[in-house]
Design a protein around this motif. Structure first.
Motif, PDB file in Angstrom:
ATOM      1  N   GLY A  54       0.806  -1.217   0.000  1.00 35.00           N
ATOM      2  CA  GLY A  54       0.000   0.000   0.000  1.00 35.00           C
ATOM      3  C   GLY A  54       0.831   1.256   0.000  1.00 35.00           C
ATOM      4  N   PRO A  55       0.165   2.375  -0.313  1.00 30.30           N
ATOM      5  CA  PRO A  55       0.865   3.660  -0.280  1.00 30.30           C
ATOM      6  C   PRO A  55       1.351   3.944   1.144  1.00 30.30           C
ATOM      7  N   ASN A  56       2.592   4.344   1.248  1.00 35.51           N
ATOM      8  CA  ASN A  56       3.206   4.604   2.557  1.00 35.51           C
ATOM      9  C   ASN A  56       3.121   3.395   3.484  1.00 35.51           C
ATOM     10  N   ASN A  57       3.130   2.190   2.890  1.00 36.84           N
ATOM     11  CA  ASN A  57       3.079   0.936   3.654  1.00 36.84           C
ATOM     12  C   ASN A  57       1.857   0.834   4.564  1.00 36.84           C
ATOM     13  N   GLN A  58       0.750   1.412   4.149  1.00 39.18           N
ATOM     14  CA  GLN A  58      -0.428   1.451   5.019  1.00 39.18           C
ATOM     15  C   GLN A  58      -1.052   0.078   5.284  1.00 39.18           C
ATOM     16  N   TYR A  59      -0.775  -0.921   4.437  1.00 35.84           N
ATOM     17  CA  TYR A  59      -1.349  -2.249   4.647  1.00 35.84           C
ATOM     18  C   TYR A  59      -0.402  -3.208   5.371  1.00 35.84           C
ATOM     19  N   VAL A  60       0.769  -2.731   5.725  1.00 38.00           N
ATOM     20  CA  VAL A  60       1.725  -3.585   6.444  1.00 38.00           C
ATOM     21  C   VAL A  60       1.163  -4.060   7.785  1.00 38.00           C
ATOM     22  N   PRO A  61       0.520  -3.210   8.589  1.00 34.82           N
ATOM     23  CA  PRO A  61      -0.019  -3.714   9.855  1.00 34.82           C
ATOM     24  C   PRO A  61      -1.037  -4.845   9.665  1.00 34.82           C
ATOM     25  N   LYS A  62      -1.900  -4.736   8.666  1.00 29.39           N
ATOM     26  CA  LYS A  62      -2.870  -5.804   8.401  1.00 29.39           C
ATOM     27  C   LYS A  62      -2.149  -7.076   7.982  1.00 29.39           C
ATOM     28  N   THR A  63      -1.123  -6.933   7.153  1.00 26.06           N
ATOM     29  CA  THR A  63      -0.369  -8.095   6.689  1.00 26.06           C
ATOM     30  C   THR A  63       0.322  -8.789   7.862  1.00 26.06           C
ATOM     31  N   VAL A  64       0.931  -8.027   8.733  1.00 22.63           N
ATOM     32  CA  VAL A  64       1.576  -8.595   9.923  1.00 22.63           C
ATOM     33  C   VAL A  64       0.534  -9.281  10.809  1.00 22.63           C
ATOM     34  N   SER A  65      -0.628  -8.671  10.933  1.00 20.52           N
ATOM     35  CA  SER A  65      -1.706  -9.253  11.724  1.00 20.52           C
ATOM     36  C   SER A  65      -2.139 -10.608  11.165  1.00 20.52           C
ATOM     37  N   VAL A  66      -2.220 -10.707   9.837  1.00 15.77           N
ATOM     38  CA  VAL A  66      -2.578 -11.977   9.212  1.00 15.77           C
ATOM     39  C   VAL A  66      -1.515 -13.027   9.521  1.00 15.77           C
ATOM     40  N   PHE A  67      -0.240 -12.655   9.370  1.00 14.72           N
ATOM     41  CA  PHE A  67       0.842 -13.596   9.671  1.00 14.72           C
ATOM     42  C   PHE A  67       0.762 -14.061  11.126  1.00 14.72           C
ATOM     43  N   ALA A  68       0.478 -13.148  12.036  1.00  8.46           N
ATOM     44  CA  ALA A  68       0.404 -13.498  13.451  1.00  8.46           C
ATOM     45  C   ALA A  68      -0.745 -14.468  13.711  1.00  8.46           C
ATOM     46  N   GLU A  69      -1.901 -14.185  13.120  1.00  6.54           N
ATOM     47  CA  GLU A  69      -3.049 -15.073  13.312  1.00  6.54           C
ATOM     48  C   GLU A  69      -2.815 -16.451  12.714  1.00  6.54           C
ATOM     49  N   VAL A  70      -2.255 -16.478  11.528  1.00  4.91           N
ATOM     50  CA  VAL A  70      -2.001 -17.749  10.856  1.00  4.91           C
ATOM     51  C   VAL A  70      -0.999 -18.571  11.653  1.00  4.91           C
ATOM     52  N   SER A  71       0.027 -17.930  12.151  1.00  5.94           N
ATOM     53  CA  SER A  71       1.029 -18.644  12.939  1.00  5.94           C
ATOM     54  C   SER A  71       0.432 -19.211  14.211  1.00  5.94           C
ATOM     55  N   CYS A  72      -0.489 -18.487  14.809  1.00  7.42           N
ATOM     56  CA  CYS A  72      -1.100 -18.943  16.058  1.00  7.42           C
ATOM     57  C   CYS A  72      -1.996 -20.155  15.868  1.00  7.42           C
ATOM     58  N   VAL A  73      -2.714 -20.209  14.762  1.00 11.27           N
ATOM     59  CA  VAL A  73      -3.643 -21.320  14.578  1.00 11.27           C
ATOM     60  C   VAL A  73      -3.050 -22.445  13.750  1.00 11.27           C
ATOM     61  N   LEU A  74      -1.787 -22.275  13.351  1.00 13.88           N
ATOM     62  CA  LEU A  74      -1.059 -23.322  12.640  1.00 13.88           C
ATOM     63  C   LEU A  74      -1.784 -23.818  11.392  1.00 13.88           C
ATOM     64  N   ILE A  75      -2.218 -22.874  10.569  1.00 15.80           N
ATOM     65  CA  ILE A  75      -2.911 -23.220   9.330  1.00 15.80           C
ATOM     66  C   ILE A  75      -1.919 -23.719   8.285  1.00 15.80           C
ATOM     67  N   VAL A  76      -0.683 -23.362   8.416  1.00 18.00           N
ATOM     68  CA  VAL A  76       0.302 -23.698   7.402  1.00 18.00           C
ATOM     69  C   VAL A  76       1.178 -24.850   7.859  1.00 18.00           C
ATOM     70  N   SER A  77       1.820 -25.503   6.913  1.00 18.45           N
ATOM     71  CA  SER A  77       2.724 -26.601   7.235  1.00 18.45           C
ATOM     72  C   SER A  77       3.969 -26.068   7.923  1.00 18.45           C
TER      73      SER A  77
END
Length: 101
Positions: free
Chosen positions: A63-86
């Motif tokens: 996003g412009p001025n990295n405005q979507y980075v917080p959402k992206t980090v939030s997704v990574f954090a949630e995914v890591s917590c619920v172990l959706i990935v191998s």
């Protein structure tokens, strides 16, 4: 599950048919649908696609001025917590999250 499949399809359109869409609007809309949790097969595909976009520093994703980075980090954090990935994907996710921070 239909929702998760639709989100996955939209992500694939963003990846493979970017020049046919208005990616400055579609990619943030796709990002707002993440993470997906109902269909674990599609979740793995979608979250690995997200990681791939981060690895190539996709400007529409960040996003412009990295405005979507917080959402992206939030997704990574949630995914890591619920172990959706191998376990291999988890290593890739950690690498991607480190790139954002």
């Amino acid at each position: 599950m239909a929702y998760d499949n639709a989100v996955s399809a939209l992500g694939k359109i963003c990846q493979f048919h970017r020049d046919s869409i208005d990616s400055t609007h579609i990619i943030p809309a796709w990002l707002s649908c993440l993470p997906i949790k109902g269909d674990l097969i599609e979740a793995k595909v979608v979250h690995e696609l997200l990681c791939s976009m981060v690895e190539r520093s996709d400007m529409e994703l960040l996003g412009p001025n990295n405005q979507y980075v917080p959402k992206t980090v939030s997704v990574f954090a949630e995914v890591s917590c619920v172990l959706i990935v191998s376990s291999l994907s988890q290593l890739s996710f950690i690498k991607c999250a480190d790139m954002l921070i």
